[in-house]
Design an enzyme around this catalytic site. Structure first.
Site, PDB file in Angstrom:
ATOM      1  N   PRO A   9       0.795  -1.229   0.000  1.00 61.10           N
ATOM      2  CA  PRO A   9       0.000   0.000   0.000  1.00 61.10           C
ATOM      3  C   PRO A   9       0.829   1.281   0.000  1.00 61.10           C
ATOM      4  O   PRO A   9       1.849   1.380   0.679  1.00 61.10           O
ATOM      5  CB  PRO A   9      -0.819  -0.108   1.292  1.00 61.10           C
ATOM      6  N   HIS A  79       3.776  -4.096   9.603  1.00 55.12           N
ATOM      7  CA  HIS A  79       3.751  -3.927  11.052  1.00 55.12           C
ATOM      8  C   HIS A  79       2.608  -4.661  11.749  1.00 55.12           C
ATOM      9  O   HIS A  79       2.629  -4.793  12.967  1.00 55.12           O
ATOM     10  CB  HIS A  79       3.723  -2.436  11.382  1.00 55.12           C
ATOM     11  N   HIS A  99      12.501  -2.238   2.823  1.00 56.77           N
ATOM     12  CA  HIS A  99      11.929  -0.922   3.121  1.00 56.77           C
ATOM     13  C   HIS A  99      12.878   0.142   2.620  1.00 56.77           C
ATOM     14  O   HIS A  99      14.099  -0.003   2.772  1.00 56.77           O
ATOM     15  CB  HIS A  99      11.716  -0.742   4.625  1.00 56.77           C
TER      16      HIS A  99
HETATM   17  C1  DQA Z   1       7.948   1.406   4.178  1.00 59.03           C
HETATM   18  C2  DQA Z   1       7.962   1.660   5.692  1.00 59.03           C
HETATM   19  C3  DQA Z   1       6.590   1.452   6.280  1.00 59.03           C
HETATM   20  O1  DQA Z   1       6.610   1.726   7.679  1.00 59.03           O
HETATM   21  C4  DQA Z   1       5.590   2.388   5.639  1.00 59.03           C
HETATM   22  O2  DQA Z   1       4.290   2.147   6.144  1.00 59.03           O
HETATM   23  C5  DQA Z   1       5.604   2.307   4.152  1.00 59.03           C
HETATM   24  C6  DQA Z   1       6.894   2.235   3.479  1.00 59.03           C
HETATM   25  C7  DQA Z   1       9.303   1.737   3.540  1.00 59.03           C
HETATM   26  O3  DQA Z   1       9.531   1.293   2.411  1.00 59.03           O
HETATM   27  O4  DQA Z   1      10.116   2.449   4.139  1.00 59.03           O
HETATM   28  O5  DQA Z   1       4.581   2.383   3.498  1.00 59.03           O
HETATM   29  O6  DQA Z   1       7.691   0.026   3.951  1.00 59.03           O
END
Ligand code: DQA
Length: 154
Positions: A9, A79, A99
């Site tokens: 998302p 999470h 991430h």
């Molecule tokens: C993310 C980190 C997540 O906490 C956040 O909700 C994202 C992007 C990242 O790529 O740093 O949507 O996955």
């Protein structure tokens, strides 16, 4: 070797979404770059993005029959989605969690990844390069003879 790069998302908005955190590179630019990096490594990559938990699960299920590994940025689902965690545990192919931001240096709720225990590893904090590093990690794993972390998935 065929690798699925699956984004969850809000990652469709990369480039315009909170650029101070996620950078100014669009998802399309990341995919284009990864395609050529993968080609140079002799790896075929395919891409998917969904803002919907169930669809991400369906895509993971399909990947188990079509791909050798998955690079997954599950966005905020990282999470709290036990359903995505269970889907990763259910498929036998290796999944690398990625991430762009360093989730451990951000809000408290981002410090927990419920998918980390069923992924072969986590790459976090290298911006768009996190995807390249994940590809390298998967290639490394495949070159080692593709051991699956079945133990971790039991
Ligand atoms: C993310 C980190 C997540 O906490 C956040 O909700 C994202 C992007 C990242 O790529 O740093 O949507 O996955």
């Amino acid at each position: 070797m065929r690798v699925l790069v699956l984004n969850g998302p809000n990652l469709n908005l990369l480039g315009e979404r909170e650029p101070g955190i996620y950078g100014s590179t669009s998802l399309e630019e990341i995919c284009t770059h990864l395609s050529s990096a993968a080609e140079a490594m002799g790896i075929t990559v395919c891409f998917a993005q969904s803002n919907h938990e169930g669809e991400i699960i369906d895509i993971l299920h399909a990947a188990r029959l079509e791909c050798d590994g998955v690079i997954l940025n599950a966005g905020a689902y990282t999470h709290y989605s036990y359903a995505i965690r269970d889907a990763i545990a259910a498929i036998k192919i290796p999944v690398v969690e990625v991430h762009l931001s360093n989730i451990h240096a951000r809000d408290e709720f981002r410090h927990t990844s419920v998918i980390a225990p069923v992924c072969i590893g986590q790459i976090s904090g290298f911006g768009a390069d996190s995807y390249d590093l994940a590809l390298t990690a998967l290639a490394f794993r495949f070159n080692q003879g593709m051991p699956r972390l079945d133990e971790a998935k039991k």
